[in-house]
Design a protein around this motif. Structure first.
Motif, PDB file in Angstrom:
ATOM      1  N   SER A   5      41.373  26.239  45.208  1.00  0.00           N
ATOM      2  CA  SER A   5      41.606  27.103  44.061  1.00  0.00           C
ATOM      3  C   SER A   5      42.493  26.399  43.046  1.00  0.00           C
ATOM      4  CB  SER A   5      42.271  28.404  44.514  1.00  0.00           C
ATOM      5  OG  SER A   5      43.579  28.140  45.021  1.00  0.00           O
ATOM      6  N   ALA A   6      42.495  26.910  41.818  1.00  0.00           N
ATOM      7  CA  ALA A   6      43.358  26.352  40.779  1.00  0.00           C
ATOM      8  C   ALA A   6      44.825  26.495  41.161  1.00  0.00           C
ATOM      9  CB  ALA A   6      43.086  27.046  39.445  1.00  0.00           C
ATOM     10  N   GLU A  30      31.938  30.168  37.123  1.00  0.00           N
ATOM     11  CA  GLU A  30      31.680  29.699  35.763  1.00  0.00           C
ATOM     12  C   GLU A  30      32.613  28.550  35.383  1.00  0.00           C
ATOM     13  OE1 GLU A  30      31.656  32.785  32.897  1.00  0.00           O
ATOM     14  OE2 GLU A  30      29.961  33.863  33.791  1.00  0.00           O
ATOM     15  N   ARG A  31      33.885  28.651  35.788  1.00  0.00           N
ATOM     16  CA  ARG A  31      34.815  27.575  35.432  1.00  0.00           C
ATOM     17  C   ARG A  31      34.478  26.282  36.160  1.00  0.00           C
ATOM     18  NH1 ARG A  31      41.462  27.148  36.166  1.00  0.00           N
ATOM     19  NH2 ARG A  31      41.627  25.173  35.011  1.00  0.00           N
ATOM     20  N   VAL A  32      34.206  26.383  37.458  1.00  0.00           N
ATOM     21  CA  VAL A  32      33.844  25.189  38.235  1.00  0.00           C
ATOM     22  C   VAL A  32      32.555  24.581  37.694  1.00  0.00           C
ATOM     23  CG1 VAL A  32      33.151  24.351  40.511  1.00  0.00           C
ATOM     24  CG2 VAL A  32      35.050  25.963  40.315  1.00  0.00           C
ATOM     25  N   ALA A  33      31.578  25.428  37.418  1.00  0.00           N
ATOM     26  CA  ALA A  33      30.299  24.950  36.906  1.00  0.00           C
ATOM     27  C   ALA A  33      30.453  24.259  35.560  1.00  0.00           C
ATOM     28  CB  ALA A  33      29.322  26.118  36.784  1.00  0.00           C
ATOM     29  N   ALA A  34      31.303  24.797  34.697  1.00  0.00           N
ATOM     30  CA  ALA A  34      31.510  24.200  33.377  1.00  0.00           C
ATOM     31  C   ALA A  34      32.158  22.823  33.499  1.00  0.00           C
ATOM     32  CB  ALA A  34      32.374  25.118  32.523  1.00  0.00           C
ATOM     33  N   GLY A  84      34.270  30.054  51.006  1.00  0.00           N
ATOM     34  CA  GLY A  84      35.031  30.610  49.893  1.00  0.00           C
ATOM     35  C   GLY A  84      35.685  31.940  50.182  1.00  0.00           C
ATOM     36  N   ARG A  85      35.926  32.256  51.471  1.00  0.00           N
ATOM     37  CA  ARG A  85      36.516  33.550  51.833  1.00  0.00           C
ATOM     38  C   ARG A  85      37.901  33.398  52.442  1.00  0.00           C
ATOM     39  NH1 ARG A  85      32.292  36.436  55.616  1.00  0.00           N
ATOM     40  NH2 ARG A  85      32.181  34.347  56.552  1.00  0.00           N
ATOM     41  N   ASP A  86      38.558  32.293  52.164  1.00  0.00           N
ATOM     42  CA  ASP A  86      39.846  31.975  52.766  1.00  0.00           C
ATOM     43  C   ASP A  86      40.893  33.040  52.428  1.00  0.00           C
ATOM     44  OD1 ASP A  86      42.173  30.840  53.704  1.00  0.00           O
ATOM     45  OD2 ASP A  86      42.184  29.173  52.282  1.00  0.00           O
ATOM     46  N   PRO A  87      41.402  33.780  53.411  1.00  0.00           N
ATOM     47  CA  PRO A  87      42.382  34.825  53.141  1.00  0.00           C
ATOM     48  C   PRO A  87      43.674  34.311  52.509  1.00  0.00           C
ATOM     49  CG  PRO A  87      41.456  35.085  55.340  1.00  0.00           C
ATOM     50  CD  PRO A  87      41.000  33.750  54.838  1.00  0.00           C
ATOM     51  N   GLN A 141      37.372  30.359  45.496  1.00  0.00           N
ATOM     52  CA  GLN A 141      37.338  30.591  44.052  1.00  0.00           C
ATOM     53  C   GLN A 141      37.310  32.083  43.743  1.00  0.00           C
ATOM     54  OE1 GLN A 141      37.786  28.118  41.913  1.00  0.00           O
ATOM     55  NE2 GLN A 141      37.904  26.766  43.683  1.00  0.00           N
ATOM     56  N   ASP A 142      37.443  32.920  44.768  1.00  0.00           N
ATOM     57  CA  ASP A 142      37.498  34.358  44.562  1.00  0.00           C
ATOM     58  C   ASP A 142      38.833  34.702  43.891  1.00  0.00           C
ATOM     59  OD1 ASP A 142      38.466  37.139  45.412  1.00  0.00           O
ATOM     60  OD2 ASP A 142      36.365  37.207  46.042  1.00  0.00           O
ATOM     61  N   PRO A 143      38.810  35.300  42.686  1.00  0.00           N
ATOM     62  CA  PRO A 143      40.062  35.542  41.953  1.00  0.00           C
ATOM     63  C   PRO A 143      41.083  36.362  42.739  1.00  0.00           C
ATOM     64  CG  PRO A 143      38.159  35.936  40.539  1.00  0.00           C
ATOM     65  CD  PRO A 143      37.628  35.756  41.933  1.00  0.00           C
ATOM     66  N   GLU A 144      40.609  37.377  43.445  1.00  0.00           N
ATOM     67  CA  GLU A 144      41.536  38.229  44.195  1.00  0.00           C
ATOM     68  C   GLU A 144      42.206  37.452  45.325  1.00  0.00           C
ATOM     69  OE1 GLU A 144      41.496  42.306  46.919  1.00  0.00           O
ATOM     70  OE2 GLU A 144      39.809  41.847  45.597  1.00  0.00           O
ATOM     71  N   LEU A 145      41.413  36.675  46.060  1.00  0.00           N
ATOM     72  CA  LEU A 145      41.989  35.884  47.144  1.00  0.00           C
ATOM     73  C   LEU A 145      42.881  34.781  46.600  1.00  0.00           C
ATOM     74  CD1 LEU A 145      38.871  35.541  49.500  1.00  0.00           C
ATOM     75  CD2 LEU A 145      40.836  37.063  49.793  1.00  0.00           C
ATOM     76  N   ALA A 146      42.421  34.082  45.567  1.00  0.00           N
ATOM     77  CA  ALA A 146      43.193  32.962  45.014  1.00  0.00           C
ATOM     78  C   ALA A 146      44.551  33.424  44.506  1.00  0.00           C
ATOM     79  CB  ALA A 146      42.404  32.289  43.896  1.00  0.00           C
ATOM     80  N   SER A 147      44.636  34.665  44.019  1.00  0.00           N
ATOM     81  CA  SER A 147      45.906  35.169  43.484  1.00  0.00           C
ATOM     82  C   SER A 147      46.959  35.346  44.570  1.00  0.00           C
ATOM     83  CB  SER A 147      45.678  36.498  42.759  1.00  0.00           C
ATOM     84  OG  SER A 147      45.296  37.525  43.666  1.00  0.00           O
ATOM     85  N   ARG A 148      46.550  35.320  45.822  1.00  0.00           N
ATOM     86  CA  ARG A 148      47.512  35.477  46.921  1.00  0.00           C
ATOM     87  C   ARG A 148      48.433  34.266  47.051  1.00  0.00           C
ATOM     88  NH1 ARG A 148      43.955  37.995  51.954  1.00  0.00           N
ATOM     89  NH2 ARG A 148      43.349  39.941  50.919  1.00  0.00           N
ATOM     90  N   LEU A 149      47.977  33.111  46.574  1.00  0.00           N
ATOM     91  CA  LEU A 149      48.800  31.906  46.674  1.00  0.00           C
ATOM     92  C   LEU A 149      49.655  31.771  45.427  1.00  0.00           C
ATOM     93  CD1 LEU A 149      49.632  29.277  48.091  1.00  0.00           C
ATOM     94  CD2 LEU A 149      47.745  28.152  46.882  1.00  0.00           C
TER      95      LEU A 149
END
Length: 438
Positions: free
Chosen positions: A99-100, A180-184, A356-359, A365-373
């Protein structure tokens, strides 16, 4: 209480895990993809011990006598070299695989202790560049995200020819992680599985590496050090050819190196252990008269300061960590035990980074999951871990009477097994015998 029939036992060849893999393949017709890295038991740094000083050697006193840890990488051809405070760097892991927030955290943690981090496949993110004091740009066969301006803004370039978990093979990024960001950034369609090529499109042999290095030097006005990364398979020849092509440093990645996604059969059956790869690479550097002038950075299974010290003693100038860095950020944390279980895994065992389901929000790249870090908190955790690695390596170096960790040498080591003795070329403990040596 269940009593097993003592007449029932597994076959050494067809054990339960093997039978399950055959059944899974027969049911699905799809080979298994996973992350993490090799799981089989391999000779590793645990099979070596240091000979601390006593009467015949003079130790340094605790924390009262200095023990240096700095290293300079990439000064061979007049480029602006990397001046690192510690001999531990962060390996290339892509935005896409990570993730970013994870990429930002890696940059923050590395910068806090004065070392470098690396972009990985897919290009450079603004967050990564902003929070990385020293950033190495990986130039990969895929050319995904390759941007000349970004290369110029990096502090060094690492030409990737192979990776320890899959030497000779390309990486994978499944569609669920191509947002979309990764693809771009990669100029790819959204949501479609991507497989990176296994070799550079303009590569037909070692001579082309010389041309590629010259092109990159011209692009950066000869200011950026050029590193060449190889997966450990034929380390003597690969290192020698990289040096002759003009590399300023060689990154050697053993098969214990991790991966975000590739075939399980590749991870477990291609390449050689990190321990077996170091000495042949050092041989090549010494025979060409450039050992310590061309730096050797070793990666693949580095976990502790003892591992760092052992790699340096065998001839490396620095090490690089990937899997351990992700664990330091919070990967496989017991905090998310229930969610790992819901995915059919458990904290400490989760390996399906490709899904892509890493808790923990690290390999997703799931925004909700990525925000946990939290990248700030994650960076602090990584910095703490890097400091511990460095202090542990210093503690061992002082015990061996060394005022700098790079002064460690093979004479400071012995092996616990015949295999490790032969691979590391240090005596079997309690003897002067090295298998295969007169």
């Amino acid at each position: 209480m269940t009593h097993l029939d003592p007449a029932l036992r597994e076959s050494a060849t067809f054990d339960r895990a093997t039978i399950r893999d055959i059944q899974r393949a027969a049911d699905s017709g799809i080979y298994r993809i996973r992350g993490w890295g090799a799981k089989r038991s391999l000779p590793h740094f645990d099979d070596l011990l240091f000979l601390g000083a006593s009467v015949s050697r003079y130790p340094l006193e605790g924390y009262r006598e200095a023990c240096g840890t700095d290293v300079v990488i990439g000064a061979r051809h007049g480029a602006v070299p990397l001046h690192l405070d510690i001999p531990v760097t962060i390996a290339g892991m892509s935005f896409g695989a990570l993730s970013a927030n994870a990429k930002e955290a890696l940059g923050r943690g590395a910068s806090a202790v004065g070392t470098s981090t690396t972009t990985g496949d897919g290009g450079m993110t603004p967050e990564e560049r902003e929070h990385s004091k020293t950033l190495v740009y990986q130039y990969l066969p895929s050319r995904y995200g390759m941007n000349p301006d970004a290369i110029r803004r990096a502090d060094a370039i690492e030409i990737v020819l192979g990776q320890g978990a899959k030497p000779g093979g390309g990486g994978m990024l499944l569609g669920q992680k191509i947002t979309e960001r990764v693809a771009a950034m990669r100029t790819l369609p959204v949501g479609i599985d991507q497989r990176s090529p296994s070799r550079h499109p303009d590569w037909t042999g070692p001579d082309d590496l010389t041309i590629k290095i010259a092109e990159l030097r011209e692009l950066t006005d000869w200011q950026k050090p050029i590193l060449v990364k190889v997966g450990a398979s034929r380390p003597y020849y690969d290192t020698a050819l990289a040096v002759k092509a003009g590399a300023d440093a060689v990154v050697l990645d053993g098969m214990q190196g991790g991966t975000a996604a590739t075939q399980d059969v590749f991870i477990e059956h291609v390449g050689i252990p990190t321990l077996a790869a170091i000495r042949p690479a050092v041989d090549a550097l010494q025979e060409l008269g450039v050992h310590r002038e061309v730096q050797l950075i070793v990666s693949g299974g580095i976990r502790s300061g003892a591992d760092v010290a052992k790699a340096l003693a065998l001839g490396a100038d620095a090490v690089s960590i990937g899997t351990a860095a992700l664990i330091a950020l919070g990967d496989n944390s017991p905090r998310f035990a229930e969610e790992y279980e819901s995915l059919g895994s458990a904290a400490g065992f989760y390996e399906d980074f490709q899904d892509g389901r890493d808790p923990a929000g690290i390999t997703t790249q799931d925004p909700e999951l990525a925000s946990r870090l939290d990248p700030v908190a994650g960076g602090e955790r990584l910095a703490n871990y890097l400091r511990v690695l460095t202090m542990e390596a210093q503690t061992i170096a002082r015990a061996c009477g060394k005022s700098h960790v790079l002064n460690l040498e093979p004479e400071d080591l012995v092996a616990l097994t015949v295999e490790a003795s032969a691979m590391a070329r240090v005596p079997l403990a309690g003897t002067t015998w090295i298998p295969g040596r007169l």
